[in-house]
Write an enzyme that holds these catalytic residues in place. Structure first.
Site, PDB file in Angstrom:
ATOM      1  N   SER A 137       0.813  -1.212   0.000  1.00  0.00           N
ATOM      2  CA  SER A 137       0.000   0.000   0.000  1.00  0.00           C
ATOM      3  C   SER A 137       0.848   1.265   0.000  1.00  0.00           C
ATOM      4  O   SER A 137       1.983   1.269   0.481  1.00  0.00           O
ATOM      5  CB  SER A 137      -0.902   0.001   1.230  1.00  0.00           C
ATOM      6  OG  SER A 137      -0.131  -0.178   2.383  1.00  0.00           O
ATOM      7  N   GLN A 139       1.679   4.315   1.786  1.00  0.00           N
ATOM      8  CA  GLN A 139       1.556   4.447   3.240  1.00  0.00           C
ATOM      9  C   GLN A 139       2.528   5.456   3.816  1.00  0.00           C
ATOM     10  O   GLN A 139       3.446   5.918   3.134  1.00  0.00           O
ATOM     11  CB  GLN A 139       1.834   3.097   3.896  1.00  0.00           C
ATOM     12  CG  GLN A 139       3.214   2.537   3.542  1.00  0.00           C
ATOM     13  CD  GLN A 139       3.427   1.121   4.078  1.00  0.00           C
ATOM     14  OE1 GLN A 139       4.130   0.929   5.045  1.00  0.00           O
ATOM     15  NE2 GLN A 139       2.801   0.132   3.461  1.00  0.00           N
ATOM     16  N   HIS A 141       4.248   6.299   8.048  1.00  0.00           N
ATOM     17  CA  HIS A 141       4.234   5.874   9.443  1.00  0.00           C
ATOM     18  C   HIS A 141       4.254   7.117  10.327  1.00  0.00           C
ATOM     19  O   HIS A 141       5.006   8.055  10.060  1.00  0.00           O
ATOM     20  CB  HIS A 141       5.435   4.980   9.730  1.00  0.00           C
ATOM     21  CG  HIS A 141       5.522   3.838   8.760  1.00  0.00           C
ATOM     22  ND1 HIS A 141       4.581   2.845   8.725  1.00  0.00           N
ATOM     23  CD2 HIS A 141       6.398   3.556   7.773  1.00  0.00           C
ATOM     24  CE1 HIS A 141       4.894   1.989   7.757  1.00  0.00           C
ATOM     25  NE2 HIS A 141       5.991   2.405   7.166  1.00  0.00           N
ATOM     26  N   LYS A 164       7.700   4.642  13.656  1.00  0.00           N
ATOM     27  CA  LYS A 164       8.250   3.503  12.910  1.00  0.00           C
ATOM     28  C   LYS A 164       9.147   3.973  11.764  1.00  0.00           C
ATOM     29  O   LYS A 164       8.832   3.764  10.590  1.00  0.00           O
ATOM     30  CB  LYS A 164       7.085   2.658  12.381  1.00  0.00           C
ATOM     31  CG  LYS A 164       7.508   1.350  11.721  1.00  0.00           C
ATOM     32  CD  LYS A 164       6.276   0.625  11.186  1.00  0.00           C
ATOM     33  CE  LYS A 164       6.613  -0.639  10.450  1.00  0.00           C
ATOM     34  NZ  LYS A 164       6.507  -0.544   9.015  1.00  0.00           N
ATOM     35  N   GLU A 166      12.002   3.411   9.205  1.00  0.00           N
ATOM     36  CA  GLU A 166      12.396   2.109   8.677  1.00  0.00           C
ATOM     37  C   GLU A 166      13.460   2.235   7.600  1.00  0.00           C
ATOM     38  O   GLU A 166      13.685   3.316   7.052  1.00  0.00           O
ATOM     39  CB  GLU A 166      11.176   1.340   8.153  1.00  0.00           C
ATOM     40  CG  GLU A 166      10.515   1.956   6.947  1.00  0.00           C
ATOM     41  CD  GLU A 166       9.198   1.275   6.565  1.00  0.00           C
ATOM     42  OE1 GLU A 166       8.560   0.647   7.422  1.00  0.00           O
ATOM     43  OE2 GLU A 166       8.810   1.389   5.391  1.00  0.00           O
ATOM     44  N   HIS A 304       5.342   6.348   0.962  1.00  0.00           N
ATOM     45  CA  HIS A 304       6.125   5.357   0.234  1.00  0.00           C
ATOM     46  C   HIS A 304       5.295   4.121  -0.057  1.00  0.00           C
ATOM     47  O   HIS A 304       4.236   3.911   0.547  1.00  0.00           O
ATOM     48  CB  HIS A 304       7.379   4.952   1.028  1.00  0.00           C
ATOM     49  CG  HIS A 304       7.084   4.373   2.371  1.00  0.00           C
ATOM     50  ND1 HIS A 304       6.758   5.150   3.458  1.00  0.00           N
ATOM     51  CD2 HIS A 304       7.055   3.092   2.816  1.00  0.00           C
ATOM     52  CE1 HIS A 304       6.548   4.375   4.503  1.00  0.00           C
ATOM     53  NE2 HIS A 304       6.711   3.118   4.134  1.00  0.00           N
ATOM     54  N   ARG A 323      -2.650   3.946   5.706  1.00  0.00           N
ATOM     55  CA  ARG A 323      -2.693   3.591   4.280  1.00  0.00           C
ATOM     56  C   ARG A 323      -3.663   4.467   3.512  1.00  0.00           C
ATOM     57  O   ARG A 323      -4.692   4.886   4.051  1.00  0.00           O
ATOM     58  CB  ARG A 323      -3.146   2.138   4.111  1.00  0.00           C
ATOM     59  CG  ARG A 323      -2.227   1.136   4.767  1.00  0.00           C
ATOM     60  CD  ARG A 323      -2.718  -0.291   4.542  1.00  0.00           C
ATOM     61  NE  ARG A 323      -1.806  -1.229   5.174  1.00  0.00           N
ATOM     62  CZ  ARG A 323      -1.877  -1.604   6.448  1.00  0.00           C
ATOM     63  NH1 ARG A 323      -2.825  -1.124   7.234  1.00  0.00           N
ATOM     64  NH2 ARG A 323      -0.999  -2.445   6.943  1.00  0.00           N
ATOM     65  N   LYS A 329      -6.822  -3.248   2.410  1.00  0.00           N
ATOM     66  CA  LYS A 329      -6.981  -2.999   3.851  1.00  0.00           C
ATOM     67  C   LYS A 329      -7.620  -1.635   4.083  1.00  0.00           C
ATOM     68  O   LYS A 329      -7.781  -0.850   3.155  1.00  0.00           O
ATOM     69  CB  LYS A 329      -5.611  -3.046   4.528  1.00  0.00           C
ATOM     70  CG  LYS A 329      -4.997  -4.427   4.590  1.00  0.00           C
ATOM     71  CD  LYS A 329      -3.709  -4.394   5.371  1.00  0.00           C
ATOM     72  CE  LYS A 329      -3.048  -5.766   5.394  1.00  0.00           C
ATOM     73  NZ  LYS A 329      -1.668  -5.698   5.862  1.00  0.00           N
TER      74      LYS A 329
HETATM   75 ZN   LIG Z   1       6.563   1.380   5.435  1.00  0.00          ZN
END
Ligand SMILES: [Zn+2]
Length: 450
Positions: A137, A139, A141, A164, A166, A304, A323, A329
């Site tokens: 998706s 998305q 964070h 989050k 990453e 991203h 998302r 989802k």
């Molecule tokens: Zn991610």
């Protein structure tokens, strides 16, 4: 009386030391798999391969998508402790012992005092392998503040209150959409993709295309934000129609000219997620292609979507995702639009910094984690010096031996995951095949900054 107290204190200290020493040992972990529908099917998936080797299972289900292999303490996919090679030996009664349980007994001894104090006695990072067949998706964070608010309001969707950040480190060629394109590139989109312009208020598209040099930075940013917001909030029927027109036009133009890489990508996304607004969103994001050994990192509030390939991923211990497209989802378009930082330009690609002839370190600008990539030729040895925080080692391929600073020695085979506590040096020697190994640990900058 004082003497009595002193004795008791010494006894307690001694007991604590014995306990701490018992905690300072190498652990083997049994880790968890996530079968999301964007994963790679059956035994073609690196995630399936890791999971089967790690769990000692015999075969992958050919109809199952193997998407993520999780190593860490997150409650949605915790890792469990082995002693020696016996998984059951670590069980308490019939309940297996989780890595989290092991840490909780004495976080200072296992994680090191600084890490235990800063992250409340939990492992600060989550380490993963990803096998991506179909786009994930679009998305972002949340940062810590937003994560707390989202978790409080909807705990069943936003499962923890952590941020989050990453990083994805490519194992194969790896494609992703990441961060917003520059204003110059958006001008190009507005002049070459009429289906986007039709969904945007004419005045905004016009202003952006003609006046962006005269407009100040803030004005350009707010116009960009407004145009992206209008696309993402368009009603479903209009989005469907725009994508239908776009597909028809590109199919015709394909016969006359070579489509741009972004146009080719958009057609691939359309085949995976027909009529999804994420197809249009792709025009606003940078299209990044990583080679094996290159890494991409994402801070809070950056849009991203991973598109295809396999990677090692490391992140703060969290599973919070907002998302807005390319997904079946739950979407939260308004939350995503209001959280994004609208930073524009191509993201930084990390090549890793050489630590020795076999190992490169990838250190993103976050305290929680860093990753080392080590490719060890036949019979070569490498040592990982003692650090004040915990490490996870994953052996992707090959076989070797591992020796700790406490002279524990054992074999290390592909699919095995080791937890190494703080202040433990380890040396690894490859056997008769080349060995590919990854280490995740707390970012070295965290210890420097203290
Ligand atoms: Zn991610």
């Amino acid at each position: 009386m004082a003497e009595e107290d002193d004795k008791r204190l010494k006894k307690r200290k001694k007991k604590r030391l014995i306990g701490a020493d018992r905690r300072r040992r190498l652990l083997r972990l049994k880790c968890c798999v996530q079968n999301y529908d964007w994963g790679v099917l059956g035994c073609n998936s690196q995630v399936a391969r890791m999971f089967l080797l790690n769990s000692g299972s015999y075969s992958a289900d050919p109809d199952e998508c193997y998407a993520e292999f999780w190593i860490g303490t997150h409650k949605s996919g915790p890792s469990f402790v082995f002693f020696g090679r016996d998984y059951n030996a670590a069980a308490i009664g019939s309940k297996p012992l989780s890595l989290k349980d092991w840490i909780t007994v004495d976080p200072g001894a296992v994680l090191g005092d600084k890490v235990a104090r800063k992250w409340g006695g939990d492992l600060p990072f989550l380490f993963k392998v990803l096998s991506v067949e179909k786009a994930l998706s679009i998305q972002a964070h949340p940062d810590k503040e937003l994560a707390r608010a989202l978790h409080e309001a909807q705990p069943s969707i936003y499962k923890d209150d952590n941020h989050k950040p990453e990083m994805a480190l490519a194992l194969t060629g790896f494609e992703a959409l990441c961060g917003f394109i520059s204003s110059k590139e958006l001008k190009g989109v507005l002049s070459s993709v009429p289906e986007i312009v039709e969904l945007v208020q004419g005045a905004d598209a016009e202003k952006f295309s003609h006046d962006s040099e005269q407009n100040g930075k803030e004005k350009v940013k707010s116009l960009f934000e407004s145009i992206f917001g209008q696309i993402m909030s368009s009603n479903k029927a209009m989005v469907r129609e725009a994508i239908c027109k776009l597909k028809r036009r590109l199919s015709l133009e394909k016969k006359k000219r070579q489509l741009s890489t972004k146009e080719q990508l958009v057609l691939r996304l359309e085949a995976q997620y027909p009529a999804d607004v994420g197809i249009l969103a792709a025009f606003f994001l940078n299209y990044v292609k990583l080679k094996p050994g290159e890494a991409l990192y994402l801070g809070p509030n950056e849009p991203h979507a991973y598109i295809s390939g396999e990677c090692i991923e490391c992140m703060a211990t969290s599973d919070n995702v907002v998302r807005a497209g390319l997904t079946s989802k739950k979407r939260d378009v308004q939350a995503l639009l209001s959280m994004l930082n609208y930073k524009q330009g191509f993201p930084e690609i990390l090549q890793g910094v050489s630590l020795n002839e076999y190992t490169r370190k990838y250190a993103p600008p976050f305290d929680e984690f860093e990753v080392d990539r080590c490719i060890l030729p036949v019979a070569a040895s490498v040592s990982f010096p003692s650090v004040p925080g915990p490490s996870l080692f994953l052996l992707m391929s090959g076989k070797g031996t591992i020796v700790t600073g406490y002279s524990e020695e054992s074999t290390f085979q592909e699919g095995e995951v080791l937890f190494v506590p703080a202040y433990m040096e380890v040396s690894v020697t490859a056997a008769a095949t080349e060995l590919h190994m990854y280490r995740a640990g707390v970012n070295n900058r965290f210890f420097r900054d203290l």
